[in-house]
Design an enzyme around this catalytic site. Structure first.
Site, PDB file in Angstrom:
ATOM      1  N   GLU A 203     -37.220 -26.699  69.167  1.00 27.70           N
ATOM      2  CA  GLU A 203     -36.186 -26.941  68.147  1.00 27.70           C
ATOM      3  C   GLU A 203     -36.411 -28.267  67.426  1.00 27.70           C
ATOM      4  O   GLU A 203     -36.178 -28.376  66.214  1.00 27.70           O
ATOM      5  CB  GLU A 203     -34.801 -26.914  68.796  1.00 27.70           C
ATOM      6  CG  GLU A 203     -34.309 -25.524  69.162  1.00 27.70           C
ATOM      7  CD  GLU A 203     -34.980 -24.970  70.399  1.00 27.70           C
ATOM      8  OE1 GLU A 203     -34.851 -23.752  70.645  1.00 27.70           O
ATOM      9  OE2 GLU A 203     -35.646 -25.742  71.133  1.00 27.70           O
ATOM     10  N   HIS A 272     -25.526 -23.045  78.261  1.00 23.04           N
ATOM     11  CA  HIS A 272     -25.627 -22.098  77.151  1.00 23.04           C
ATOM     12  C   HIS A 272     -24.250 -21.727  76.598  1.00 23.04           C
ATOM     13  O   HIS A 272     -24.137 -20.750  75.857  1.00 23.04           O
ATOM     14  CB  HIS A 272     -26.342 -20.812  77.600  1.00 23.04           C
ATOM     15  CG  HIS A 272     -27.764 -21.012  77.982  1.00 23.04           C
ATOM     16  ND1 HIS A 272     -28.146 -21.684  79.112  1.00 23.04           N
ATOM     17  CD2 HIS A 272     -28.917 -20.630  77.371  1.00 23.04           C
ATOM     18  CE1 HIS A 272     -29.467 -21.702  79.200  1.00 23.04           C
ATOM     19  NE2 HIS A 272     -29.956 -21.073  78.145  1.00 23.04           N
TER      20      HIS A 272
END
Length: 469
Positions: A203, A272
Site C-alpha cells: 500500500e 481488519h
C-alpha cells in the site's frame, strides 16, 4: 515601481541568517522561479527563488554578509518596462510600520478583561436552519433499477472512465481477479491493463504512485483491500495528497479517490475491523464520504472522481450485497457535503452514516410501533459535515441520538454532539445521546464481536431516554 527582494525565513523561528552568495548579478533578467541567491543558517542552506519578473537592478546586501535580519531588503528588481537606474535608486527602503491611529475622544476603548479565555467560534448556522432537500436528486422520469452497492460502485467507475480518459483504477487484485470483492468486475475487459492496474501487495508503494499521478494531472482511483491496510500509506494520504494544495499556494492539487471497505465485516479480527471515519475527518484538505445506499454510493463516487481534491471514500463489506433503487443514467450525481433526511419524524432525531444507518432505520421502525416518530438523517459525507440539516431537524424534534460503529473517544458522533451544542443548545430538551462501538479492539469470536458493535436495541433505548419514555 521597484520590487524589493526580502531576506526569507528558513523556519518560523528564524530571525536572521547569512547571505552566502548571489547567483545573479546586477543587470541580469529575472524570471519567476529563477534561483537568485543562497542563504545559510547554522542548520540549513536554502535557495532564494524569485517570485517576480524583471531585471535585477541593484544588490543591497553583498555576498557573505552575516546576521541579515529576516524581511530585510537584499536586492531590488525593476519590473518589465521600468527604468533600471531609477529602480536602483528608488528601491530598498523598508516600509516603516504604520502608527496606529489615536482613538477619538468619544471612542473610548472597552475596558480590558483580565484572564478571559478565548472561545472557539462555532460554525455559522442560521437561527432557523434549513435542511437540504434531496427529493430532486433522482432525475425526473428516470428508470429505476434495483442495484447492489457493489454494482453501483462498479457502474460509477465505469461511467467516469468512459467520460474521462485520465481516470484509472489501481490496487491489489482489481484487474485479473476482478476485485477482491468483485467491485471492479468487468473493468479490465473494457478498459485494458493500462487503466485497470494490478499492484503488488504494498500500500505504501502504490498509494504513493497514485498521489504522484494525481499531482501530475491524472485522476487515480486507489482501491485498498481494506482501509486497515491503508495505514501503511497514511503518510502519502495525509502529508502529500491532503496538504499539497495548501502548501503549494494552490499551484498543485491531487484529484484522487482512495476507496475500499472500512470498519467491521464479520469475524475478521481487530486488525481488519477498524473504522477510520473519525481519523480521516480530522484532516483539513481531505473530503470524507461514507455512503449507505447504492444510489448514494454511485452518485457520491462519481462526484468524488470529478472532485479536484483528494477524497476518502469509505465503503462497508457487509453492505456490498445489499440492494437499493438506483436511477439509470450516466450523469446521476450526489453532491458531496449534503446530508439526507431518509425518514421524516417529529419526536427525536437519529443521525448516522454508512452501516450505522441499518441501526438507525431499524430503531425508527421499532420506535414507531411504540408511538415515537423518529426523523432519521444520513450524513453521507463526514467532511465537510452538513450540520445545518442536522440542526434543522433538532430545532423541530428537540432531541438527538447520534449513531456510529466507530469508537466513542474522539468519534464522529462526539463531533455531531458538540456542533449541536454550539448551534442549537437552546432547542434541546434533553442531552444529545450517542450509540457507538464499544471501546475495545474488535474481538474475533462471533459472540464477542456482536457485543462490541452497536445494535438496534441500544439505539431504541437511547431514543426513549432522550424522550423520557
Amino acid at each position: 515601481m521597484p520590487i524589493d527582494i526580502l531576506m526569507p525565513a528558513l523556519s518560523p523561528t528564524m530571525e536572521e541568517g547569512k547571505l552566502a552568495k548571489w547567483l545573479k548579478k546586477e543587470g541580469d533578467a529575472i524570471k519567476s522561479g529563477d534561483i537568485i541567491a543562497e542563504i545559510e543558517t547554522d542548520k540549513a542552506t536554502m535557495e532564494v527563488e524569485a517570485v517576480d519578473e524583471g531585471v535585477l537592478a541593484k544588490i543591497l546586501v553583498a555576498d557573505g554578509t552575516e546576521n541579515v535580519a529576516v524581511n530585510t531588503p537584499i536586492g531590488v528588481i525593476a519590473a518589465e518596462g521600468e527604468d533600471v537606474s531609477a529602480a536602483a535608486s528608488g528601491g530598498g527602503k523598508a516600509a516603516a510600520p504604520e502608527k496606529p491611529a489615536e482613538p477619538k475622544a468619544e471612542e473610548k476603548a472597552p475596558p480590558k478583561t483580565e484572564d478571559a479565555p478565548a472561545a472557539s467560534k462555532p460554525d455559522s448556522v442560521p437561527a432557523q436552519a434549513k435542511a437540504y432537500d434531496s427529493s430532486s436528486e433522482f432525475p425526473a422520469g428516470a428508470e429505476i433499477v434495483s442495484t447492489t452497492v457493489r454494482e453501483a460502485l462498479r457502474d460509477a467507475m465505469a461511467e467516469e472512465m468512459r467520460r474521462d480518459k485520465d481516470v484509472f483504477v489501481m490496487g491489489e487484485e482489481v484487474a485479473e481477479y476482478q476485485g477482491a470483492y468483485k467491485v471492479t468486475q468487468g473493468l479490465l475487459q473494457e478498459f485494458g491493463a493500462k487503466r485497470v492496474i494490478d499492484t503488488p501487495i504494498t500500500e505504501h508503494g502504490f498509494a504513493g504512485i497514485g498521489v504522484g499521478a494525481a499531482l501530475s494531472g491524472l485522476k487515480p482511483i486507489v482501491e485498498f483491500m481494506t482501509f486497515n491496510f491503508a495505514m501503511q500509506a497514511i503518510d502519502h494520504i495525509i502529508n502529500s495528497a491532503a496538504k499539497t494544495l495548501y502548501m503549494s499556494g494552490g499551484q498543485m492539487g491531487a484529484p484522487i479517490v482512495f476507496r475500499g471497505p472500512n470498519g467491521a465485516a464479520a469475524r475478521v479480527g481487530a486488525q481488519h475491523s477498524h473504522d477510520y471515519a473519525a481519523w480521516y475527518s480530522n484532516v483539513p484538505g481531505l473530503k470524507v464520504v461514507m455512503p449507505y445506499s447504492a444510489s448514494d454510493a454511485k452518485g457520491l463516487l462519481k462526484s468524488a472522481i470529478r472532485d479536484p481534491n483528494p477524497v476518502i471514500f469509505l465503503e462497508n463489506e457487509i453492505l456490498y450485497g445489499k440492494s437499493f433503487d438506483v436511477p439509470k443514467g450516466d450523469d446521476f450525481l450526489i453532491p458531496i457535503g449534503k446530508a439526507k433526511v431518509v425518514r421524516p419524524g417529529t419526536d427525536v432525531t437519529i443521525v448516522s452514516f454508512g452501516i450505522g444507518m441499518t441501526y438507525a432505520l431499524g430503531a425508527a421502525e421499532t420506535l414507531a410501533k411504540e408511538g415515537i416518530e423518529a426523523e432519521v438523517i444520513d450524513l453521507r459525507t463526514i467532511r465537510p459535515m452538513d450540520i445545518e440539516t442536522v440542526i434543522a431537524s433538532v430545532q423541530k424534534t428537540n432531541r438527538c441520538v447520534a449513531v456510529e460503529e466507530g469508537f466513542p473517544q474522539s468519534g464522529v458522533t462526539a463531533e455531531i454532539g458538540m456542533k449541536i451544542m454550539e448551534a442549537a443548545f437552546d432547542y434541546l430538551d434533553a442531552p444529545v445521546a450517542r450509540v457507538t462501538g464499544k471501546d475495545v479492539p474488535m474481538p474475533y469470536a462471533a459472540n464477542l464481536e456482536k457485543l462490541a458493535l452497536p445494535n438496534i436495541g441500544e439505539v431504541v433505548a437511547a431514543a426513549k431516554a432522550v424522550c423520557y419514555r
